[in-house]
Design a protein around this motif. Sequence first.
Motif, PDB file in Angstrom:
ATOM      1  N   PRO A   1      -4.257   5.207  17.311  1.00  0.00           N
ATOM      2  CA  PRO A   1      -5.500   4.617  16.824  1.00  0.00           C
ATOM      3  C   PRO A   1      -5.371   3.131  16.527  1.00  0.00           C
ATOM      4  N   SER A   2      -6.522   2.483  16.395  1.00  0.00           N
ATOM      5  CA  SER A   2      -6.574   1.078  16.000  1.00  0.00           C
ATOM      6  C   SER A   2      -7.674   0.901  14.959  1.00  0.00           C
ATOM      7  N   GLY A   3      -7.589  -0.208  14.222  1.00  0.00           N
ATOM      8  CA  GLY A   3      -8.599  -0.527  13.222  1.00  0.00           C
ATOM      9  C   GLY A   3      -9.014  -1.979  13.350  1.00  0.00           C
ATOM     10  N   LEU A   4     -10.267  -2.256  13.007  1.00  0.00           N
ATOM     11  CA  LEU A   4     -10.830  -3.586  13.189  1.00  0.00           C
ATOM     12  C   LEU A   4     -11.156  -4.244  11.856  1.00  0.00           C
ATOM     13  N   ILE A   5     -10.667  -5.482  11.710  1.00  0.00           N
ATOM     14  CA  ILE A   5     -10.977  -6.317  10.551  1.00  0.00           C
ATOM     15  C   ILE A   5     -11.471  -7.649  11.104  1.00  0.00           C
TER      16      ILE A   5
ATOM     17  N   THR B   1      -7.427   4.067   5.430  1.00  0.00           N
ATOM     18  CA  THR B   1      -7.414   5.519   5.194  1.00  0.00           C
ATOM     19  C   THR B   1      -7.693   6.276   6.485  1.00  0.00           C
ATOM     20  N   GLN B   2      -8.696   5.839   7.234  1.00  0.00           N
ATOM     21  CA  GLN B   2      -8.979   6.479   8.524  1.00  0.00           C
ATOM     22  C   GLN B   2      -7.844   6.249   9.507  1.00  0.00           C
ATOM     23  N   LEU B   3      -7.309   5.027   9.541  1.00  0.00           N
ATOM     24  CA  LEU B   3      -6.225   4.700  10.472  1.00  0.00           C
ATOM     25  C   LEU B   3      -5.012   5.577  10.212  1.00  0.00           C
ATOM     26  N   GLU B   4      -4.666   5.775   8.961  1.00  0.00           N
ATOM     27  CA  GLU B   4      -3.501   6.595   8.600  1.00  0.00           C
ATOM     28  C   GLU B   4      -3.701   8.049   9.012  1.00  0.00           C
ATOM     29  N   TRP B   5      -4.888   8.577   8.790  1.00  0.00           N
ATOM     30  CA  TRP B   5      -5.173   9.973   9.168  1.00  0.00           C
ATOM     31  C   TRP B   5      -4.967  10.155  10.671  1.00  0.00           C
TER      32      TRP B   5
ATOM     33  N   ALA C   1      -3.380   8.132  12.786  1.00  0.00           N
ATOM     34  CA  ALA C   1      -2.013   7.800  13.210  1.00  0.00           C
ATOM     35  C   ALA C   1      -1.083   8.984  13.020  1.00  0.00           C
ATOM     36  N   ILE C   2      -1.192   9.663  11.889  1.00  0.00           N
ATOM     37  CA  ILE C   2      -0.338  10.818  11.628  1.00  0.00           C
ATOM     38  C   ILE C   2      -0.710  11.977  12.540  1.00  0.00           C
ATOM     39  N   ALA C   3      -2.002  12.203  12.730  1.00  0.00           N
ATOM     40  CA  ALA C   3      -2.445  13.284  13.614  1.00  0.00           C
ATOM     41  C   ALA C   3      -1.967  13.047  15.046  1.00  0.00           C
ATOM     42  N   CYS C   4      -2.110  11.828  15.534  1.00  0.00           N
ATOM     43  CA  CYS C   4      -1.679  11.498  16.900  1.00  0.00           C
ATOM     44  C   CYS C   4      -0.163  11.606  17.033  1.00  0.00           C
ATOM     45  N   SER C   5       0.560  11.152  16.021  1.00  0.00           N
ATOM     46  CA  SER C   5       2.019  11.243  16.057  1.00  0.00           C
ATOM     47  C   SER C   5       2.467  12.699  16.109  1.00  0.00           C
ATOM     48  N   ASN C   6       1.862  13.521  15.281  1.00  0.00           N
ATOM     49  CA  ASN C   6       2.217  14.945  15.268  1.00  0.00           C
ATOM     50  C   ASN C   6       1.963  15.589  16.619  1.00  0.00           C
ATOM     51  N   GLN C   7       0.825  15.238  17.244  1.00  0.00           N
ATOM     52  CA  GLN C   7       0.482  15.828  18.531  1.00  0.00           C
ATOM     53  C   GLN C   7       1.387  15.311  19.649  1.00  0.00           C
ATOM     54  N   ARG C   8       1.752  14.039  19.600  1.00  0.00           N
ATOM     55  CA  ARG C   8       2.688  13.503  20.604  1.00  0.00           C
ATOM     56  C   ARG C   8       4.034  14.205  20.486  1.00  0.00           C
TER      57      ARG C   8
ATOM     58  N   ARG D   1       0.824  -1.209   0.000  1.00  0.00           N
ATOM     59  CA  ARG D   1       0.000   0.000   0.000  1.00  0.00           C
ATOM     60  C   ARG D   1       0.860   1.262   0.000  1.00  0.00           C
ATOM     61  N   SER D   2       0.423   2.238  -0.769  1.00  0.00           N
ATOM     62  CA  SER D   2       1.020   3.571  -0.766  1.00  0.00           C
ATOM     63  C   SER D   2      -0.114   4.562  -0.964  1.00  0.00           C
ATOM     64  N   SER D   3      -0.302   5.451   0.016  1.00  0.00           N
ATOM     65  CA  SER D   3      -1.382   6.429  -0.052  1.00  0.00           C
ATOM     66  C   SER D   3      -0.812   7.821   0.161  1.00  0.00           C
ATOM     67  N   SER D   4      -1.670   8.816   0.133  1.00  0.00           N
ATOM     68  CA  SER D   4      -1.229  10.194   0.333  1.00  0.00           C
ATOM     69  C   SER D   4      -2.244  10.925   1.196  1.00  0.00           C
ATOM     70  N   LEU D   5      -1.800  12.025   1.800  1.00  0.00           N
ATOM     71  CA  LEU D   5      -2.669  12.821   2.665  1.00  0.00           C
ATOM     72  C   LEU D   5      -2.138  14.246   2.699  1.00  0.00           C
ATOM     73  N   GLY D   6      -2.920  15.183   2.163  1.00  0.00           N
ATOM     74  CA  GLY D   6      -2.491  16.576   2.157  1.00  0.00           C
ATOM     75  C   GLY D   6      -1.149  16.727   1.468  1.00  0.00           C
ATOM     76  N   GLY D   7      -0.196  17.322   2.183  1.00  0.00           N
ATOM     77  CA  GLY D   7       1.136  17.522   1.624  1.00  0.00           C
ATOM     78  C   GLY D   7       2.027  16.299   1.689  1.00  0.00           C
ATOM     79  N   ILE D   8       1.548  15.215   2.309  1.00  0.00           N
ATOM     80  CA  ILE D   8       2.328  13.981   2.390  1.00  0.00           C
ATOM     81  C   ILE D   8       2.040  13.162   1.140  1.00  0.00           C
ATOM     82  N   LYS D   9       3.036  13.002   0.314  1.00  0.00           N
ATOM     83  CA  LYS D   9       2.835  12.365  -0.982  1.00  0.00           C
ATOM     84  C   LYS D   9       2.818  10.845  -0.902  1.00  0.00           C
TER      85      LYS D   9
END
Length: 229
Positions: A143-147, A210-214, A216-223, A47-55
């Motif tokens: 965050p966590s995700g359920l499958i 997609t939700q998990l990545e959003w 995870a990055i938000a929590c990492s930035n805040q930590r 998997r390779s995704s992007s979010l805002g300025g993160i390519k």
Amino acid sequence: QKATANRRTLKTVLFMGSARDITPPWGGTSRTGDGILEWVKKEISKRSSSLGGIKEITHELTVYDPIEVFGEGGALQSSGAEIRTPHFFFKPGDAPSDMDAMAQKINEADCYLVLTPEYNHSVTPAISGMMGHFGGSKYAFKPSGLITYSVSPYGGARGAVALRPFLSELGCLPVSAMACFSMVGDIFEQDGTPKDENHRQLKQLDKVLTQLEWYAIACSNQRDASGVP
């Protein structure tokens, strides 16, 4: 977490929720979830995704399988799924080295995935046994995700609902999207190959990730910016 202005690699830990290791009298496989586990591992690894300025957002994946974790030479073999000797009861440096290494991986993770069936409409002993060995501070503010999966039409959804308060108590809040795979044996071969690449249920995983990545990055930035309470 490795990061540049345009790239983030998330340290992602996946917990497998079934320790089933016996072929039933009526035949079939020893563990129904092997196919979906292999598929999820492949999908995350490529998997390779992007979010805002993160390519580019990718995942550094660690998988904890209870057959291995509680098995011969496993990180939690001596304690067992009944949690005889939880990690947080040891003084620093006194825990078995493999248990310490598992605790460190969990602590360093940016996010978590739980891939699991349901047992008796609830959480499997493999998940509660593995994750419960380690204190909430290892999981907190991530965050966590359920499958989930099932041979029935319900896709293990009742197990997912039961896991939401469990994960919340550990501190790794589950994202709202869930991927629940019903009649899972009709979807995947044992090696993880989908029997139909266009099966509608396959589309669920992308939304969870997609939700998990959003988050995870938000929590990492805040930590990084403020630490944790």
